[in-house]
Design a protein around this motif. Structure first.
Motif, PDB file in Angstrom:
ATOM      1  N   VAL A 148       8.159  13.357   4.138  1.00  0.00           N
ATOM      2  CA  VAL A 148       7.071  12.639   3.461  1.00  0.00           C
ATOM      3  C   VAL A 148       7.095  11.159   3.831  1.00  0.00           C
ATOM      4  N   SER A 149       8.284  10.578   3.884  1.00  0.00           N
ATOM      5  CA  SER A 149       8.416   9.160   4.233  1.00  0.00           C
ATOM      6  C   SER A 149       7.984   8.905   5.677  1.00  0.00           C
ATOM      7  N   HIS A 150       8.311   9.830   6.563  1.00  0.00           N
ATOM      8  CA  HIS A 150       7.911   9.687   7.967  1.00  0.00           C
ATOM      9  C   HIS A 150       6.392   9.673   8.102  1.00  0.00           C
ATOM     10  N   LEU A 180       9.411   2.838   1.256  1.00  0.00           N
ATOM     11  CA  LEU A 180       9.873   3.030  -0.119  1.00  0.00           C
ATOM     12  C   LEU A 180       9.404   4.393  -0.620  1.00  0.00           C
ATOM     13  N   TYR A 181      10.349   5.292  -0.776  1.00  0.00           N
ATOM     14  CA  TYR A 181      10.068   6.650  -1.247  1.00  0.00           C
ATOM     15  C   TYR A 181      10.170   6.687  -2.763  1.00  0.00           C
ATOM     16  N   LYS A 220       0.840  -1.198   0.000  1.00  0.00           N
ATOM     17  CA  LYS A 220       0.000   0.000   0.000  1.00  0.00           C
ATOM     18  C   LYS A 220       0.878   1.252   0.000  1.00  0.00           C
ATOM     19  N   PHE A 221       0.603   2.135  -0.963  1.00  0.00           N
ATOM     20  CA  PHE A 221       1.373   3.360  -1.111  1.00  0.00           C
ATOM     21  C   PHE A 221       0.469   4.586  -0.958  1.00  0.00           C
ATOM     22  N   TRP A 222       0.983   5.539  -0.221  1.00  0.00           N
ATOM     23  CA  TRP A 222       0.309   6.828  -0.083  1.00  0.00           C
ATOM     24  C   TRP A 222       0.674   7.691  -1.289  1.00  0.00           C
ATOM     25  N   VAL A 257       5.508   5.707  -0.248  1.00  0.00           N
ATOM     26  CA  VAL A 257       4.854   6.948  -0.657  1.00  0.00           C
ATOM     27  C   VAL A 257       5.218   7.260  -2.102  1.00  0.00           C
ATOM     28  N   ILE A 258       4.237   7.747  -2.844  1.00  0.00           N
ATOM     29  CA  ILE A 258       4.431   8.190  -4.227  1.00  0.00           C
ATOM     30  C   ILE A 258       4.083   9.664  -4.271  1.00  0.00           C
ATOM     31  N   CYS A 259       5.064  10.494  -4.641  1.00  0.00           N
ATOM     32  CA  CYS A 259       4.828  11.935  -4.619  1.00  0.00           C
ATOM     33  C   CYS A 259       5.572  12.625  -5.750  1.00  0.00           C
ATOM     34  N   GLY A 260       5.557  13.945  -5.715  1.00  0.00           N
ATOM     35  CA  GLY A 260       6.230  14.741  -6.734  1.00  0.00           C
ATOM     36  C   GLY A 260       6.776  16.006  -6.090  1.00  0.00           C
TER      37      GLY A 260
END
Length: 218
Positions: A124-126, A153-154, A51-53, A136-139
């Motif tokens: 973000v990872s925290h 996993l960042y 599961k990824f945020w 987490v999946i971000c930009g």
């Protein structure tokens, strides 16, 4: 846009998560347009059960949250560097030289910018760890990367304006980073093989016609 809408009509689920560059869209959070959902965040389940945020990430940017004027000035300088970059790369193309990003070069040369990127990644990872998720999946920071941070996993997709990068999920649930236009095709760096996110990274050559990168995450 028409191609995205066509994908929705064919059964593909598409979620649009606005960021600071398209903040106007946040007034439509929770709405659906043409089958495309507009959300502030989402949870993505990979094929291997993780599961990824999924979040843009600008809420973890102290400049944007506390100094709007500085963020505005930074946006204008960034836009200027992009315009200048077009002229520079037009000249480089005539000389037979490969694409080169001016803004990326400037960011990586400034120590403050490097420290900012590291702080953002850790923050973000925290938060993803606090939520009890696998990654987490971000930009937001326009710096594409996939790496482990304290067991999380960042994954940052970078951007499609200067870096030409994107994240994809393979059929087995592993997440890859595509850098479009490198050499003769596309190369993906995978650091999240299914079943174990602690394995050493491996390079995966992926041609532009390869069907393995079937589910784009960004």
């Amino acid at each position: 846009m028409q191609k995205l809408l066509r994908r929705v009509r064919n059964g593909c689920k598409i979620i649009f998560i606005p960021g600071n560059h398209d903040e106007f869209a946040r007034q439509f959070l929770g709405h659906t347009f043409g089958g495309i959902e507009i959300l502030e965040e989402a949870i993505h389940h990979t094929a291997d059960g993780r599961k990824f945020w999924v979040v843009h990430g600008d809420y973890f940017d102290g400049v944007i949250q506390c100094a709007k004027w500085l963020a505005y000035a930074g946006d204008n300088l960034y836009e200027f560097s992009l315009k200048l970059n077009r002229y520079l790369n037009s000249l480089r193309a005539r000389l037979g030289l490969p694409y080169w990003s001016l803004s990326q070069y400037l960011k990586y040369k400034v120590k403050t910018a490097v420290n900012y990127v590291t702080s953002f990644e850790e923050a973000v990872s925290h938060e993803a760890q606090r939520k009890g998720l696998d990654g987490v999946i971000c930009g937001h920071i326009h710096h594409a990367e996939i790496r482990l941070i304290n067991g999380i996993l960042y994954c940052n997709d970078g951007d499609w304006v200067e870096s030409l990068t994107a994240l994809v999920e393979h059929h087995d649930g592993s997440i890859g980073l595509i850098r479009w236009g490198q050499l003769q095709g596309v190369s993906a760096t995978e650091l999240s093989p299914p079943g174990s996110i602690h394995k050493a990274p491996r390079q995966l050559p992926v041609s532009a016609k390869d069907g393995n990168t079937d589910r784009a995450l960004s």
